[in-house]
Scaffold this motif. Sequence first.
Motif, mmCIF file in Angstrom:
data_model
loop_
_atom_site.group_PDB
_atom_site.id
_atom_site.type_symbol
_atom_site.label_atom_id
_atom_site.label_comp_id
_atom_site.label_asym_id
_atom_site.label_seq_id
_atom_site.Cartn_x
_atom_site.Cartn_y
_atom_site.Cartn_z
ATOM 1 N N GLN A 1 0.809 -1.219 0.000
ATOM 2 C CA GLN A 1 0.000 0.000 0.000
ATOM 3 C C GLN A 1 0.847 1.275 0.000
ATOM 4 O OE1 GLN A 1 -0.765 -2.191 3.079
ATOM 5 N NE2 GLN A 1 -1.442 -3.415 1.331
ATOM 6 N N VAL A 2 2.136 1.164 0.340
ATOM 7 C CA VAL A 2 2.913 2.379 0.597
ATOM 8 C C VAL A 2 4.094 2.580 -0.342
ATOM 9 C CG1 VAL A 2 4.203 3.661 2.371
ATOM 10 C CG2 VAL A 2 2.232 2.246 3.027
ATOM 11 N N THR A 3 4.963 1.593 -0.464
ATOM 12 C CA THR A 3 6.211 1.815 -1.196
ATOM 13 C C THR A 3 6.225 1.268 -2.622
ATOM 14 O OG1 THR A 3 7.132 -0.194 -0.186
ATOM 15 C CG2 THR A 3 7.587 1.904 0.913
ATOM 16 N N ILE A 4 5.290 0.387 -2.952
ATOM 17 C CA ILE A 4 5.217 -0.145 -4.319
ATOM 18 C C ILE A 4 4.288 0.667 -5.223
ATOM 19 C CG2 ILE A 4 4.483 -2.147 -5.695
ATOM 20 C CD1 ILE A 4 5.567 -3.951 -3.490
ATOM 21 N N PRO A 5 3.070 1.045 -4.767
ATOM 22 C CA PRO A 5 2.135 1.731 -5.665
ATOM 23 C C PRO A 5 2.660 2.989 -6.363
ATOM 24 C CG PRO A 5 0.994 1.004 -3.704
ATOM 25 C CD PRO A 5 2.449 0.756 -3.458
ATOM 26 N N PRO A 6 3.479 3.833 -5.731
ATOM 27 C CA PRO A 6 3.932 5.028 -6.452
ATOM 28 C C PRO A 6 4.664 4.720 -7.753
ATOM 29 C CG PRO A 6 4.393 5.260 -4.111
ATOM 30 C CD PRO A 6 3.950 3.840 -4.323
ATOM 31 N N TRP A 7 5.233 3.525 -7.872
ATOM 32 C CA TRP A 7 6.031 3.201 -9.053
ATOM 33 C C TRP A 7 5.318 2.301 -10.050
ATOM 34 C CZ3 TRP A 7 8.830 6.881 -7.744
ATOM 35 C CH2 TRP A 7 9.333 7.033 -6.448
ATOM 36 N N VAL A 8 4.267 1.600 -9.633
ATOM 37 C CA VAL A 8 3.636 0.627 -10.533
ATOM 38 C C VAL A 8 2.188 0.962 -10.883
ATOM 39 C CG1 VAL A 8 5.136 -1.194 -9.624
ATOM 40 C CG2 VAL A 8 2.813 -0.969 -8.740
ATOM 41 N N ASN A 9 1.506 1.783 -10.097
ATOM 42 C CA ASN A 9 0.100 2.100 -10.364
ATOM 43 C C ASN A 9 -0.010 3.369 -11.194
ATOM 44 O OD1 ASN A 9 0.093 0.413 -7.784
ATOM 45 N ND2 ASN A 9 -2.080 0.457 -8.314
ATOM 46 N N VAL B 1 0.132 -8.888 -10.490
ATOM 47 C CA VAL B 1 1.021 -7.862 -11.029
ATOM 48 C C VAL B 1 1.251 -6.770 -9.980
ATOM 49 C CG1 VAL B 1 1.307 -6.099 -12.819
ATOM 50 C CG2 VAL B 1 0.244 -8.301 -13.391
ATOM 51 N N GLY B 2 2.508 -6.428 -9.779
ATOM 52 C CA GLY B 2 2.842 -5.362 -8.847
ATOM 53 C C GLY B 2 2.909 -5.781 -7.395
ATOM 54 N N THR B 3 2.762 -7.077 -7.118
ATOM 55 C CA THR B 3 2.849 -7.557 -5.740
ATOM 56 C C THR B 3 4.312 -7.817 -5.375
ATOM 57 O OG1 THR B 3 2.594 -9.856 -6.434
ATOM 58 C CG2 THR B 3 0.568 -8.641 -5.891
ATOM 59 N N ILE B 4 4.542 -8.038 -4.078
ATOM 60 C CA ILE B 4 5.896 -8.341 -3.617
ATOM 61 C C ILE B 4 6.454 -9.564 -4.330
ATOM 62 C CG2 ILE B 4 7.162 -9.295 -1.658
ATOM 63 C CD1 ILE B 4 7.045 -6.432 -1.281
ATOM 64 N N SER B 5 5.645 -10.617 -4.474
ATOM 65 C CA SER B 5 6.139 -11.841 -5.104
ATOM 66 C C SER B 5 6.538 -11.597 -6.563
ATOM 67 C CB SER B 5 5.106 -12.966 -5.002
ATOM 68 O OG SER B 5 3.916 -12.628 -5.683
ATOM 69 N N HIS B 6 5.830 -10.698 -7.234
ATOM 70 C CA HIS B 6 6.173 -10.322 -8.601
ATOM 71 C C HIS B 6 7.479 -9.537 -8.632
ATOM 72 C CE1 HIS B 6 5.033 -7.678 -12.329
ATOM 73 N NE2 HIS B 6 6.008 -8.533 -12.604
ATOM 74 N N LEU B 7 7.566 -8.485 -7.812
ATOM 75 C CA LEU B 7 8.733 -7.610 -7.864
ATOM 76 C C LEU B 7 10.001 -8.281 -7.352
ATOM 77 C CD1 LEU B 7 7.120 -4.211 -6.841
ATOM 78 C CD2 LEU B 7 7.956 -4.891 -9.081
ATOM 79 N N LEU B 8 9.863 -9.215 -6.423
ATOM 80 C CA LEU B 8 11.042 -9.945 -5.962
ATOM 81 C C LEU B 8 11.673 -10.743 -7.097
ATOM 82 C CD1 LEU B 8 10.152 -11.202 -2.386
ATOM 83 C CD2 LEU B 8 12.240 -10.013 -3.055
ATOM 84 N N MET B 9 10.855 -11.413 -7.893
ATOM 85 C CA MET B 9 11.424 -12.170 -9.004
ATOM 86 C C MET B 9 11.983 -11.227 -10.060
ATOM 87 S SD MET B 9 12.102 -15.310 -9.845
ATOM 88 C CE MET B 9 10.914 -16.505 -9.228
ATOM 89 N N ALA C 1 13.182 -0.228 -13.982
ATOM 90 C CA ALA C 1 14.106 -1.000 -14.822
ATOM 91 C C ALA C 1 13.386 -2.117 -15.564
ATOM 92 C CB ALA C 1 15.231 -1.581 -13.979
ATOM 93 N N GLN C 2 12.382 -2.723 -14.910
ATOM 94 C CA GLN C 2 11.690 -3.869 -15.493
ATOM 95 C C GLN C 2 10.363 -3.507 -16.147
ATOM 96 O OE1 GLN C 2 14.520 -5.503 -15.361
ATOM 97 N NE2 GLN C 2 13.454 -7.447 -14.991
ATOM 98 N N GLY C 3 10.005 -2.241 -16.085
ATOM 99 C CA GLY C 3 8.766 -1.803 -16.726
ATOM 100 C C GLY C 3 7.493 -2.364 -16.111
ATOM 101 N N VAL C 4 7.483 -2.545 -14.795
ATOM 102 C CA VAL C 4 6.308 -3.106 -14.122
ATOM 103 C C VAL C 4 5.240 -2.032 -13.968
ATOM 104 C CG1 VAL C 4 5.446 -4.204 -12.023
ATOM 105 C CG2 VAL C 4 7.743 -4.754 -12.887
ATOM 106 N N LYS C 5 4.031 -2.316 -14.460
ATOM 107 C CA LYS C 5 2.915 -1.394 -14.343
ATOM 108 C C LYS C 5 1.614 -2.159 -14.093
ATOM 109 C CE LYS C 5 4.655 2.744 -14.885
ATOM 110 N NZ LYS C 5 4.566 3.747 -13.788
ATOM 111 N N VAL C 6 0.809 -1.645 -13.183
ATOM 112 C CA VAL C 6 -0.528 -2.184 -12.962
ATOM 113 C C VAL C 6 -1.490 -1.379 -13.800
ATOM 114 C CG1 VAL C 6 -2.358 -2.575 -11.270
ATOM 115 C CG2 VAL C 6 0.041 -2.903 -10.616
ATOM 116 N N GLU C 7 -2.152 -2.052 -14.734
ATOM 117 C CA GLU C 7 -3.061 -1.338 -15.660
ATOM 118 C C GLU C 7 -4.388 -1.048 -14.980
ATOM 119 O OE1 GLU C 7 -2.060 -0.228 -18.431
ATOM 120 O OE2 GLU C 7 -0.128 -1.286 -18.481
#
Length: 316
Positions: free
Chosen positions: A89-97, A153-161, A310-316
């Motif tokens: 809710q805090v550190t991932i959404p600014p970069w993927v949502n 998409v955009g979850t910890i398990s996704h971004l870790l890999m 770097a990996q182009g991760v985006k939540v549509e």
Amino acid sequence: MTAALGASVFTFGVRADDFPTHPITLIVPFAAGGAIDVLARLTAERAARELGQSIVIDNRGGAAGLIGAASVARAEPDGYMLLMASAAQVTIPPWVNRVLTFDPPRDLVPVAHLVDTPMVLIVSAKSAMRTVDDFVTQARGHRGALNYASTGVGTISHLLMESLKLAADIDIVHVPYRGAAPALNDLQAGQVQGMFTSTASVAPLVAGSKLRPLAVTTPARSPLMPDVPTMAESGWPTVEVVVWAGIMAPAGVPRTIVRKLERAFVEAVLAPEVRDRLARLGADPVGRGARQFAEVIEKDLALWQRVALAQGVKVE
């Protein structure tokens, strides 16, 4: 963004020596029964004793926890509405949502860092892979042929890999699932070849020789899997990630209130009976205050910015 987060924690506000005078609401941004919900209920019950008022758990799930987080971000900054927060809710959404209705690091401030949860790189027990290097070698030798599961998409398990892909320069295909259970079923069946997930969620499957753990992401080994090396021990220190959970409040809450809440929740999570229960669930109770929590969040923001961009991760 991160400077605003750190500064807002320690902004002096009006005196609040009589806080709290009525019950506090703790928003859990997921359905009842999950790990975050259990953490909230265990710590809230104990913290309420210190504060002298009840703490009401309000489960507001949806949008990977962003619906509940947004409601706290918009709440009156008086300390009576709090969030049981995590990176999702805090550190991932600014970069993927692409579209957010609030700015998590600006609109929420740290109160108490409660627990860290180890994640583990897991493969099927039928797989020939036994180390992280085996996994990387297999992926490099079959570029684009291996699949990995995540809980979305955009979850910890996704971004870790994606972090491991970035560090190892490997090409494996992402297969997002709606939760851990179906992903783990397909992992056992060999439909996907790897996954990062929490140690607690797979401990029974590991014990039953259904899945094989390769490495945990925390700096130290997990008590649930003491024989499993860390990513750093395995030669991949840049994939060392702490998955945190803690209490956050709306920006602007007076410092006097933050300090009361901080003390109550830190004491709660470090109470022996709470620590023992959380440890059995696979969490590591850390019990750190607002200043240290702000440092953890700032580091996390930088990590997920680097990986997502770097990996182009985006939540549509």
